[in-house]
Every structure is written in C-alpha cells, then in structure tokens.
Design a protein around this motif. Structure first.
Motif, PDB file in Angstrom:
ATOM      1  N   LEU A   1       0.860  -1.179   0.000  1.00 23.91           N
ATOM      2  CA  LEU A   1       0.000   0.000   0.000  1.00 23.91           C
ATOM      3  C   LEU A   1       0.901   1.236   0.000  1.00 23.91           C
ATOM      4  O   LEU A   1       1.995   1.205   0.569  1.00 23.91           O
ATOM      5  CB  LEU A   1      -0.891   0.007   1.240  1.00 23.91           C
ATOM      6  N   HIS A   2       0.416   2.317  -0.614  1.00 23.70           N
ATOM      7  CA  HIS A   2       1.286   3.492  -0.677  1.00 23.70           C
ATOM      8  C   HIS A   2       0.539   4.816  -0.727  1.00 23.70           C
ATOM      9  O   HIS A   2       1.112   5.843  -1.066  1.00 23.70           O
ATOM     10  CB  HIS A   2       2.252   3.385  -1.861  1.00 23.70           C
ATOM     11  N   THR A   3      -0.733   4.814  -0.361  1.00 26.15           N
ATOM     12  CA  THR A   3      -1.464   6.075  -0.289  1.00 26.15           C
ATOM     13  C   THR A   3      -2.010   6.255   1.123  1.00 26.15           C
ATOM     14  O   THR A   3      -2.316   5.276   1.818  1.00 26.15           O
ATOM     15  CB  THR A   3      -2.647   6.120  -1.284  1.00 26.15           C
ATOM     16  N   PHE A   4      -2.138   7.514   1.530  1.00 27.34           N
ATOM     17  CA  PHE A   4      -2.688   7.784   2.851  1.00 27.34           C
ATOM     18  C   PHE A   4      -4.114   7.263   2.960  1.00 27.34           C
ATOM     19  O   PHE A   4      -4.532   6.790   4.009  1.00 27.34           O
ATOM     20  CB  PHE A   4      -2.628   9.281   3.174  1.00 27.34           C
ATOM     21  N   GLU A   5      -4.849   7.328   1.873  1.00 30.82           N
ATOM     22  CA  GLU A   5      -6.217   6.802   1.848  1.00 30.82           C
ATOM     23  C   GLU A   5      -6.218   5.315   2.208  1.00 30.82           C
ATOM     24  O   GLU A   5      -7.006   4.869   3.048  1.00 30.82           O
ATOM     25  CB  GLU A   5      -6.822   7.020   0.462  1.00 30.82           C
ATOM     26  N   ASP A   6      -5.327   4.547   1.586  1.00 37.03           N
ATOM     27  CA  ASP A   6      -5.233   3.112   1.884  1.00 37.03           C
ATOM     28  C   ASP A   6      -4.753   2.865   3.310  1.00 37.03           C
ATOM     29  O   ASP A   6      -5.224   1.949   3.979  1.00 37.03           O
ATOM     30  CB  ASP A   6      -4.299   2.415   0.903  1.00 37.03           C
ATOM     31  N   TYR A   7      -3.791   3.670   3.770  1.00 37.54           N
ATOM     32  CA  TYR A   7      -3.290   3.501   5.135  1.00 37.54           C
ATOM     33  C   TYR A   7      -4.410   3.703   6.149  1.00 37.54           C
ATOM     34  O   TYR A   7      -4.586   2.900   7.065  1.00 37.54           O
ATOM     35  CB  TYR A   7      -2.163   4.484   5.449  1.00 37.54           C
ATOM     36  N   LEU A   8      -5.171   4.775   5.994  1.00 33.02           N
ATOM     37  CA  LEU A   8      -6.237   5.073   6.947  1.00 33.02           C
ATOM     38  C   LEU A   8      -7.349   4.033   6.908  1.00 33.02           C
ATOM     39  O   LEU A   8      -7.938   3.705   7.936  1.00 33.02           O
ATOM     40  CB  LEU A   8      -6.795   6.476   6.695  1.00 33.02           C
ATOM     41  N   LYS A   9      -7.613   3.499   5.734  1.00 26.35           N
ATOM     42  CA  LYS A   9      -8.649   2.482   5.575  1.00 26.35           C
ATOM     43  C   LYS A   9      -8.217   1.146   6.187  1.00 26.35           C
ATOM     44  O   LYS A   9      -9.042   0.405   6.723  1.00 26.35           O
ATOM     45  CB  LYS A   9      -8.961   2.315   4.079  1.00 26.35           C
ATOM     46  N   THR A  10      -6.925   0.839   6.136  1.00 29.29           N
ATOM     47  CA  THR A  10      -6.424  -0.471   6.515  1.00 29.29           C
ATOM     48  C   THR A  10      -5.836  -0.527   7.920  1.00 29.29           C
ATOM     49  O   THR A  10      -5.852  -1.573   8.555  1.00 29.29           O
ATOM     50  CB  THR A  10      -5.348  -0.918   5.491  1.00 29.29           C
ATOM     51  N   SER A  11      -5.340   0.587   8.415  1.00 32.24           N
ATOM     52  CA  SER A  11      -4.644   0.630   9.698  1.00 32.24           C
ATOM     53  C   SER A  11      -5.529   0.184  10.857  1.00 32.24           C
ATOM     54  O   SER A  11      -6.712   0.505  10.911  1.00 32.24           O
ATOM     55  CB  SER A  11      -4.145   2.050   9.972  1.00 32.24           C
TER      56      SER A  11
END
Length: 156
Positions: free
Chosen positions: A79-89
C-alpha cells in the motif's frame, strides 16, 4: 521464468501479504502519530519525550521500509497512499494532544496494536512456510516489547 514464491519455496503468500499490508498501514499511522507527538509534546518531560518520540519515529520509518520490501520480495504490492493507510490501519490517528504522559500512553496503545498484528502475522507466515517474514515479525516484537517495558516504567 519462475515467480518469487517458487524460487523461495514458499506456499501461497497472498494472506501473508494482506497481513503485511495491514502492518504497513498501521506502522504508517503510528509513524505519523509519533511525528505529531514529537512536534507537540509539552510538560515537565519535554526534552526527554521530544527526543524519544524522534527516536521512535526514525525506527518506525525503517520498519515501514522493511515491511514494504518484504511485501515486494513476496511478489505483492505494498500500500502506498494515505487513503489506503487510513482504511487499513488498526491504529487510530491521535490528534490535538500535547500532554507528555497521555502521548506516552497513546504510544503504548499503538505499540500494543502493532505487536498484536505481528503475532497474527507469525501465525499466517508459519502456514506459508515463510521464515523470512517470521524472522522480521519476531525481531520487531522483541524490540517493541522492550520499548513497552521502558515506556510503561516511565509512567510508573
């Protein structure tokens, strides 16, 4: 040409990569939390905590890179977008806090979450005969458990 899993003799690593991406996203949020803690900490322990948070975010940045490279090693895409990080974290964003001891408590909570993910990763990697990921997670856990002990001691 063989794929990476065949060359390394690993079983299906899709589940490993999913868990590694969860760890990656959680580390990215942890890292950003620590940056905010470093910038905004106030109180009697300012100098100590300001330096400690910097040490911890430098370490987190290295771990982010290691996790992403492990995903690539296993043929996945980190993953490499803040959107993905926030969704997955599995770690929540900490915002608008500057009390040093509350920031230490938040750091302990974040580390506890990372250790939980890493222990889950050990189980998933074991099923895939993935010793490299096991070693990575085990090393992270050992370091983080020591940090938990030290931060917990600071709280008394």
């Amino acid at each position: 040409m063989k794929n990476v899993n065949e060359i390394l003799g690993l079983k299906n690593t899709n589940e490993v990569n999913e868990k590694l991406n969860e760890l990656l996203a959680s580390f990215q949020v942890y890292y950003q939390n620590l940056r905010g803690f470093h910038w905004n900490v106030k109180g009697k322990m300012f100098f100590t905590l300001h330096n400690k948070f910097e040490e911890l975010y430098d370490d987190a940045a290295e771990k982010v890179d290691e996790v992403a490279e492990r995903i690539l090693t296993l043929g996945g895409t980190p993953l490499h977008t803040f959107e993905d990080y926030l969704k997955t974290s599995k770690i929540a964003v900490v915002k608008d806090e500057n009390d040093g001891m509350k920031l230490v408590e938040a750091t302990l909570e974040n580390l506890s979450t990372l250790i939980k993910i890493e222990r889950e990763l050990l189980e998933v990697a074991e099923k895939a005969d993935d010793e490299g990921t096991n070693a990575l997670a085990s090393d992270f856990i050992s370091e983080q458990e020591k940090t938990v002990w030290m931060l917990n001691s600071l709280l008394g």
